[in-house]
Design a protein around this motif. Structure first.
Motif, PDB file in Angstrom:
ATOM      1  N   VAL A   1       9.494  53.375  37.872  1.00 13.18           N
ATOM      2  CA  VAL A   1       9.698  51.933  37.718  1.00 13.18           C
ATOM      3  C   VAL A   1       8.335  51.247  37.627  1.00 13.18           C
ATOM      4  O   VAL A   1       7.445  51.517  38.429  1.00 13.18           O
ATOM      5  CB  VAL A   1      10.488  51.352  38.917  1.00 13.18           C
ATOM      6  CG1 VAL A   1      10.640  49.854  38.786  1.00 13.18           C
ATOM      7  CG2 VAL A   1      11.840  52.021  39.040  1.00 13.18           C
ATOM      8  N   THR A   2       8.183  50.354  36.649  1.00 12.60           N
ATOM      9  CA  THR A   2       6.969  49.552  36.542  1.00 12.60           C
ATOM     10  C   THR A   2       7.209  48.231  37.262  1.00 12.60           C
ATOM     11  O   THR A   2       8.105  47.464  36.895  1.00 12.60           O
ATOM     12  CB  THR A   2       6.579  49.307  35.076  1.00 12.60           C
ATOM     13  OG1 THR A   2       6.427  50.574  34.441  1.00 12.60           O
ATOM     14  CG2 THR A   2       5.283  48.531  34.978  1.00 12.60           C
ATOM     15  N   LEU A   3       6.418  47.982  38.295  1.00  8.46           N
ATOM     16  CA  LEU A   3       6.562  46.773  39.115  1.00  8.46           C
ATOM     17  C   LEU A   3       5.943  45.565  38.414  1.00  8.46           C
ATOM     18  O   LEU A   3       5.172  45.726  37.458  1.00  8.46           O
ATOM     19  CB  LEU A   3       5.897  47.011  40.468  1.00  8.46           C
ATOM     20  CG  LEU A   3       6.499  48.152  41.293  1.00  8.46           C
ATOM     21  CD1 LEU A   3       5.636  48.433  42.516  1.00  8.46           C
ATOM     22  CD2 LEU A   3       7.916  47.831  41.694  1.00  8.46           C
ATOM     23  N   PRO A   4       6.254  44.349  38.883  1.00  5.01           N
ATOM     24  CA  PRO A   4       5.691  43.147  38.248  1.00  5.01           C
ATOM     25  C   PRO A   4       4.164  43.126  38.217  1.00  5.01           C
ATOM     26  O   PRO A   4       3.574  42.527  37.328  1.00  5.01           O
ATOM     27  CB  PRO A   4       6.238  42.004  39.105  1.00  5.01           C
ATOM     28  CG  PRO A   4       7.506  42.528  39.680  1.00  5.01           C
ATOM     29  CD  PRO A   4       7.242  43.995  39.912  1.00  5.01           C
ATOM     30  N   ASP A   5       3.506  43.811  39.160  1.00  4.25           N
ATOM     31  CA  ASP A   5       2.036  43.837  39.166  1.00  4.25           C
ATOM     32  C   ASP A   5       1.457  44.872  38.194  1.00  4.25           C
ATOM     33  O   ASP A   5       0.256  45.041  38.098  1.00  4.25           O
ATOM     34  CB  ASP A   5       1.504  44.069  40.582  1.00  4.25           C
ATOM     35  CG  ASP A   5       1.867  45.434  41.156  1.00  4.25           C
ATOM     36  OD1 ASP A   5       2.470  46.269  40.442  1.00  4.25           O
ATOM     37  OD2 ASP A   5       1.562  45.679  42.336  1.00  4.25           O
ATOM     38  N   GLY A   6       2.343  45.593  37.473  1.00  3.15           N
ATOM     39  CA  GLY A   6       1.893  46.569  36.484  1.00  3.15           C
ATOM     40  C   GLY A   6       1.809  47.993  36.980  1.00  3.15           C
ATOM     41  O   GLY A   6       1.640  48.919  36.185  1.00  3.15           O
ATOM     42  N   ASN A   7       1.924  48.200  38.277  1.00  2.00           N
ATOM     43  CA  ASN A   7       1.880  49.553  38.831  1.00  2.00           C
ATOM     44  C   ASN A   7       3.204  50.272  38.606  1.00  2.00           C
ATOM     45  O   ASN A   7       4.267  49.677  38.778  1.00  2.00           O
ATOM     46  CB  ASN A   7       1.576  49.523  40.337  1.00  2.00           C
ATOM     47  CG  ASN A   7       0.145  49.161  40.624  1.00  2.00           C
ATOM     48  OD1 ASN A   7      -0.763  49.657  39.967  1.00  2.00           O
ATOM     49  ND2 ASN A   7      -0.059  48.283  41.588  1.00  2.00           N
ATOM     50  N   ALA A   8       3.134  51.548  38.255  1.00  2.00           N
ATOM     51  CA  ALA A   8       4.328  52.369  38.068  1.00  2.00           C
ATOM     52  C   ALA A   8       4.519  53.234  39.309  1.00  2.00           C
ATOM     53  O   ALA A   8       3.576  53.859  39.788  1.00  2.00           O
ATOM     54  CB  ALA A   8       4.193  53.228  36.830  1.00  2.00           C
ATOM     55  N   ARG A   9       5.733  53.241  39.832  1.00  2.00           N
ATOM     56  CA  ARG A   9       6.060  54.004  41.037  1.00  2.00           C
ATOM     57  C   ARG A   9       7.347  54.797  40.820  1.00  2.00           C
ATOM     58  O   ARG A   9       8.258  54.341  40.133  1.00  2.00           O
ATOM     59  CB  ARG A   9       6.276  53.078  42.237  1.00  2.00           C
ATOM     60  CG  ARG A   9       5.138  52.155  42.541  1.00  2.00           C
ATOM     61  CD  ARG A   9       4.085  52.865  43.359  1.00  2.00           C
ATOM     62  NE  ARG A   9       2.858  52.095  43.387  1.00  2.00           N
ATOM     63  CZ  ARG A   9       2.426  51.408  44.414  1.00  2.00           C
ATOM     64  NH1 ARG A   9       3.108  51.362  45.503  1.00  2.00           N
ATOM     65  NH2 ARG A   9       1.282  50.754  44.333  1.00  2.00           N
ATOM     66  N   GLN A  10       7.427  55.941  41.466  1.00  2.79           N
ATOM     67  CA  GLN A  10       8.612  56.786  41.389  1.00  2.79           C
ATOM     68  C   GLN A  10       9.655  56.326  42.403  1.00  2.79           C
ATOM     69  O   GLN A  10       9.314  55.959  43.533  1.00  2.79           O
ATOM     70  CB  GLN A  10       8.229  58.236  41.670  1.00  2.79           C
ATOM     71  CG  GLN A  10       9.382  59.197  41.556  1.00  2.79           C
ATOM     72  CD  GLN A  10       8.953  60.639  41.792  1.00  2.79           C
ATOM     73  OE1 GLN A  10       7.811  60.915  42.119  1.00  2.79           O
ATOM     74  NE2 GLN A  10       9.872  61.555  41.628  1.00  2.79           N
ATOM     75  N   VAL A  11      10.928  56.367  42.006  1.00  5.46           N
ATOM     76  CA  VAL A  11      12.025  56.040  42.925  1.00  5.46           C
ATOM     77  C   VAL A  11      12.131  57.182  43.933  1.00  5.46           C
ATOM     78  O   VAL A  11      12.342  58.334  43.560  1.00  5.46           O
ATOM     79  CB  VAL A  11      13.358  55.854  42.176  1.00  5.46           C
ATOM     80  CG1 VAL A  11      14.502  55.653  43.157  1.00  5.46           C
ATOM     81  CG2 VAL A  11      13.275  54.680  41.210  1.00  5.46           C
ATOM     82  N   ILE A  12      11.963  56.858  45.230  1.00  2.00           N
ATOM     83  CA  ILE A  12      12.004  57.878  46.274  1.00  2.00           C
ATOM     84  C   ILE A  12      13.293  57.842  47.087  1.00  2.00           C
ATOM     85  O   ILE A  12      13.626  58.810  47.775  1.00  2.00           O
ATOM     86  CB  ILE A  12      10.788  57.767  47.217  1.00  2.00           C
ATOM     87  CG1 ILE A  12      10.689  56.373  47.824  1.00  2.00           C
ATOM     88  CG2 ILE A  12       9.516  58.150  46.488  1.00  2.00           C
ATOM     89  CD1 ILE A  12       9.582  56.217  48.854  1.00  2.00           C
TER      90      ILE A  12
END
Length: 101
Positions: A72-83
């Motif tokens: 998922v790409t967050l509003p701040d531009g960082n991409a994180r994995q769904v844990i």
């Protein structure tokens, strides 16, 4: 189902397809998905039951929500994995999907 007025953010996520020779393989981006993002650190349990630290909690309508392992790409531009993912059921159907990244 949670109304769209309660989901002010628009996110992009990429489905996790599996592992390849060079690591994770992700699908084509799913764009402009309505969501509500709460940026806060929280201790959650992953799919194996281990305690892990989540940096954000995201709420989605059940129609279009990422699965475990999706990015998922967050509003701040960082991409994180769904844990972690929780399907919140009402009386007859799933009303809300909560994911932790």
């Amino acid at each position: 189902m949670i109304p769209l007025s309660r989901l002010p953010h628009r996110l992009t996520f990429r489905p996790y397809l599996g592992d390849g020779n060079r690591g994770k393989v992700l699908g084509e981006p799913v764009k402009d998905v309505p969501a509500r993002v709460e940026m806060r650190v929280k201790l959650v349990r992953d799919q194996q039951g281990k305690e892990v630290v989540s940096s954000a909690t995201i709420y989605f309508q059940p129609i279009l929500a990422p699965a475990l392992g999706d990015e998922v790409t967050l509003p701040d531009g960082n991409a994180r994995q769904v844990i972690a993912r929780h399907d919140n059921a009402g009386r007859r159907r799933t009303e809300l999907i909560t994911v932790h990244v």
